[in-house]
Write a protein that holds these residues in place. Structure first.
Motif, PDB file in Angstrom:
ATOM      1  N   UNK A  52       2.160 -27.559  27.688  1.00 34.35           N
ATOM      2  CA  UNK A  52       2.726 -26.244  27.976  1.00 34.35           C
ATOM      3  C   UNK A  52       3.804 -25.843  26.977  1.00 34.35           C
ATOM      4  N   UNK A  53       4.707 -26.774  26.642  1.00 29.88           N
ATOM      5  CA  UNK A  53       5.836 -26.427  25.791  1.00 29.88           C
ATOM      6  C   UNK A  53       5.485 -26.375  24.306  1.00 29.88           C
ATOM      7  N   UNK A  54       4.674 -27.324  23.854  1.00 27.78           N
ATOM      8  CA  UNK A  54       4.365 -27.408  22.429  1.00 27.78           C
ATOM      9  C   UNK A  54       3.073 -26.670  22.070  1.00 27.78           C
ATOM     10  N   UNK A  55       2.001 -26.962  22.791  1.00 22.88           N
ATOM     11  CA  UNK A  55       0.698 -26.390  22.455  1.00 22.88           C
ATOM     12  C   UNK A  55       0.619 -24.908  22.795  1.00 22.88           C
ATOM     13  N   UNK A  56       1.141 -24.521  23.960  1.00 19.99           N
ATOM     14  CA  UNK A  56       1.082 -23.114  24.356  1.00 19.99           C
ATOM     15  C   UNK A  56       2.297 -22.354  23.823  1.00 19.99           C
ATOM     16  N   UNK A  57       3.475 -22.675  24.326  1.00 21.61           N
ATOM     17  CA  UNK A  57       4.648 -21.887  23.962  1.00 21.61           C
ATOM     18  C   UNK A  57       5.074 -22.092  22.515  1.00 21.61           C
ATOM     19  N   UNK A  58       5.125 -23.343  22.073  1.00 22.38           N
ATOM     20  CA  UNK A  58       5.621 -23.629  20.734  1.00 22.38           C
ATOM     21  C   UNK A  58       4.682 -23.213  19.622  1.00 22.38           C
ATOM     22  N   UNK A  59       3.384 -23.216  19.875  1.00 25.84           N
ATOM     23  CA  UNK A  59       2.412 -22.920  18.817  1.00 25.84           C
ATOM     24  C   UNK A  59       1.987 -21.455  18.782  1.00 25.84           C
ATOM     25  N   UNK A  60       2.027 -20.786  19.914  1.00 25.69           N
ATOM     26  CA  UNK A  60       1.406 -19.462  20.017  1.00 25.69           C
ATOM     27  C   UNK A  60       2.391 -18.315  19.775  1.00 25.69           C
ATOM     28  N   UNK A  61       3.698 -18.543  20.014  1.00 21.06           N
ATOM     29  CA  UNK A  61       4.658 -17.442  20.039  1.00 21.06           C
ATOM     30  C   UNK A  61       5.769 -17.604  19.000  1.00 21.06           C
ATOM     31  N   UNK A  62       6.468 -16.491  18.722  1.00 18.73           N
ATOM     32  CA  UNK A  62       7.660 -16.512  17.886  1.00 18.73           C
ATOM     33  C   UNK A  62       8.794 -17.203  18.644  1.00 18.73           C
ATOM     34  N   UNK A  63       9.852 -17.575  17.914  1.00 19.43           N
ATOM     35  CA  UNK A  63      10.947 -18.319  18.529  1.00 19.43           C
ATOM     36  C   UNK A  63      11.632 -17.491  19.616  1.00 19.43           C
ATOM     37  N   UNK A  64      11.815 -16.187  19.407  1.00 18.69           N
ATOM     38  CA  UNK A  64      12.490 -15.390  20.433  1.00 18.69           C
ATOM     39  C   UNK A  64      11.585 -15.189  21.650  1.00 18.69           C
ATOM     40  N   UNK A  65      10.284 -15.089  21.413  1.00 19.73           N
ATOM     41  CA  UNK A  65       9.360 -14.937  22.532  1.00 19.73           C
ATOM     42  C   UNK A  65       9.236 -16.239  23.312  1.00 19.73           C
ATOM     43  N   UNK A  66       9.337 -17.363  22.623  1.00 17.82           N
ATOM     44  CA  UNK A  66       9.369 -18.650  23.326  1.00 17.82           C
ATOM     45  C   UNK A  66      10.535 -18.687  24.317  1.00 17.82           C
ATOM     46  N   UNK A  67      11.694 -18.200  23.876  1.00 23.07           N
ATOM     47  CA  UNK A  67      12.874 -18.189  24.750  1.00 23.07           C
ATOM     48  C   UNK A  67      12.667 -17.242  25.924  1.00 23.07           C
ATOM     49  N   UNK A  96      20.650 -15.193  21.146  1.00 25.73           N
ATOM     50  CA  UNK A  96      21.087 -15.618  19.812  1.00 25.73           C
ATOM     51  C   UNK A  96      19.992 -15.393  18.773  1.00 25.73           C
ATOM     52  N   UNK A  97      18.729 -15.541  19.199  1.00 28.82           N
ATOM     53  CA  UNK A  97      17.616 -15.457  18.251  1.00 28.82           C
ATOM     54  C   UNK A  97      16.797 -14.169  18.397  1.00 28.82           C
ATOM     55  N   UNK A  98      17.394 -13.153  19.047  1.00 26.27           N
ATOM     56  CA  UNK A  98      16.631 -11.941  19.338  1.00 26.27           C
ATOM     57  C   UNK A  98      16.081 -11.270  18.083  1.00 26.27           C
ATOM     58  N   UNK A  99      16.837 -11.292  17.018  1.00 30.65           N
ATOM     59  CA  UNK A  99      16.400 -10.600  15.798  1.00 30.65           C
ATOM     60  C   UNK A  99      15.582 -11.497  14.873  1.00 30.65           C
ATOM     61  N   UNK A 100      15.227 -12.684  15.367  1.00 33.64           N
ATOM     62  CA  UNK A 100      14.418 -13.605  14.576  1.00 33.64           C
ATOM     63  C   UNK A 100      12.967 -13.491  15.015  1.00 33.64           C
ATOM     64  N   UNK A 101      12.153 -12.874  14.185  1.00 39.82           N
ATOM     65  CA  UNK A 101      10.743 -12.689  14.545  1.00 39.82           C
ATOM     66  C   UNK A 101       9.848 -13.766  13.950  1.00 39.82           C
TER      67      UNK A 101
END
Length: 443
Positions: A243-258, A156-161
């Motif tokens: 892991x979820x907030x500090x690493x994934x949530x802070x470091x990556x774009x929303x589509x990369x988080x997924x 759903x969020x693939x085109x959201x960078x």
């Protein structure tokens, strides 16, 4: 024999499907950081409320499950998961953070009930030589839900960078899948009707009185087996905010988080099932398997978290332009594999905890109390950890706390592993001999 709905394996697989739909979708949402919101404060505070209530009702849910049975206990829990996801859909429209935080607290009540019932079934329904296998099957199906949820969010969020909140469609899809799990819960068989292929029934104590049940629960705080496992229980969800907030949530774009979460939860499937097979290996006695398991997970978490220290040195809260995308190529591979190993370690850690508790008893009533106590302590740790994350603690400090707590869990787990018996056939076997003269003859 052919398919039987009231067989122990079928019932555990059914609970796996329910958790695929409800906690699985919740994990997919929660692992995006802030429940999929750019402003993670509401999601983090909702998690503090969730795990605070989970702490209280996790402890009490053993009694609730022993009175209501798994069907209604799990059904009520599922409805609370639906309310929580619905609150984020509402937040997208109204920005009513108070409703989301309240829904988080209500989910803490429901999650305590669901996970206590699930834990009791997963540990009590299999035969002793199959407990690892049942845990592995459940964990695989459950985490497929988080994988599916992450795939949906990624598509759903693939085109959201850029970093932006999840759309209404994503929340609505999650809500619909949770509805399927909630309805499925109503089909669960009562424990009294669950039988093995040879006709043997599940061991269940008669529900005493509410006062008697509460008394038995409070005795767990004096039970040495539970006391030595408290650090392990406490650590088992402590690392999620990091892991979820500090690493994934802070470091990556929303589509990369997924995308990261697809592979994080997929790693849990492989990690849990493979590790469970080691714990069920029949070539050696159960104590030896416990020591093997503890050695494997200790080596894995040390290697992974040391790698995490090196990665964490590359950014802080003040680092600008933390919006990394999977299309960056080679620079993305290292953080991705680290995140996958975080997931694998999580699955192995929790599989080992359930297997240890399952080695203490075969009685569904007793194991529901153990599961409730585990979830109580686990959620207490998660509530503290989410609060530490919400008050903007330095990233490296968060990591060191997680690593230290995992290390502090090993001595107690070792103490218990050395006293594991090959069989738990009666209540007298629950006192697993603190001294060597009470231990069984090695197989």
């Amino acid at each position: 024999m052919g398919f039987r709905w009231n067989s122990p394996l079928t019932q555990v697989l059914a609970v796996g499907v329910i958790c695929f739909c409800c906690p699985g979708m919740f994990n997919a949402l929660n692992s995006l950081g802030g429940g999929g919101q750019v402003d993670s404060d509401v999601g983090q505070n909702a998690n503090v409320a969730l795990y605070t209530c989970f702490t209280i009702f996790g402890l009490l849910s053993g009694a609730i499950h022993n009175k209501l049975g798994p069907k209604w206990t799990i059904f009520i829990g599922c409805t609370c998961y639906m309310l929580y996801v619905g609150s984020f859909l509402c937040y997208n429209r109204t920005k009513a953070g108070a409703f989301t935080i309240t829904a988080g607290g209500i989910l803490g009540i429901g999650a305590g009930m669901l996970w206590t019932a699930q834990g009791a079934m997963m540990m009590a329904y299999p035969r002793e030589q199959e407990k690892g296998k049942f845990i592995g099957y459940f964990w695989a199906i459950f985490n497929m839900g988080a994988v599916l949820g992450s795939v949906l969010a990624f598509g759903i969020n693939f085109h959201t960078t850029e970093r932006k909140p999840l759309g209404d469609t994503t929340y609505a899809v999650f809500l619909a899948i949770m509805g399927v799990g909630t309805i499925t819960a109503l089909s669960l068989a009562p424990p009294s009707s669950v039988t093995h292929s040879n006709g043997d029934r599940i061991l269940i104590q008669k529900f005493p009185t509410w006062a008697g049940e509460i008394k038995e629960i409070l005795k767990l705080f004096l039970n040495w087996r539970m006391i030595v496992l408290i650090p392990m229980f406490l650590s088992s969800n402590w690392f999620y905010p990091y892991q979820f907030s500090t690493v994934n949530g802070s470091y990556f774009t929303i589509r990369t988080q997924s995308l990261n979460n697809i592979l994080y939860w997929a790693s849990q499937i492989g990690g849990s099932y493979s590790f469970a097979r080691v714990l069920d290996f029949q070539g050696v006695n159960r104590r030896t398997r416990a020591l093997w398991g503890l050695t494997i997970i200790s080596c894995c978490f040390v290697a992974t978290w040391v790698g995490g220290i090196f990665f964490q040195h590359t950014y802080t809260k003040d680092t600008p332009n933390l919006n990394h995308d999977f299309k960056e190529g080679a620079s993305y591979v290292g953080p991705l594999f680290l995140y996958m190993f975080y997931g694998l370690n999580d699955a192995a850690w929790q599989t080992f905890i359930y297997w240890l508790m399952g080695a203490m008893s075969n009685d569904a009533t007793i194991l529901s109390r153990y599961a409730g106590f585990y979830k109580c302590v686990q959620s207490c740790g998660a509530a503290i950890s989410w609060r530490i994350n919400a008050v903007k603690t330095p990233y490296m400090t968060e990591l060191i706390i997680c690593f230290a707590l995992l290390g502090a869990s090993v001595p107690g787990a070792l103490y218990l592993a050395l006293r594991i018996k090959d069989h738990s056939d009666s209540d007298t076997d629950l006192d697993m001999g603190a001294s060597s003269d009470k231990q069984e003859i090695e197989a």
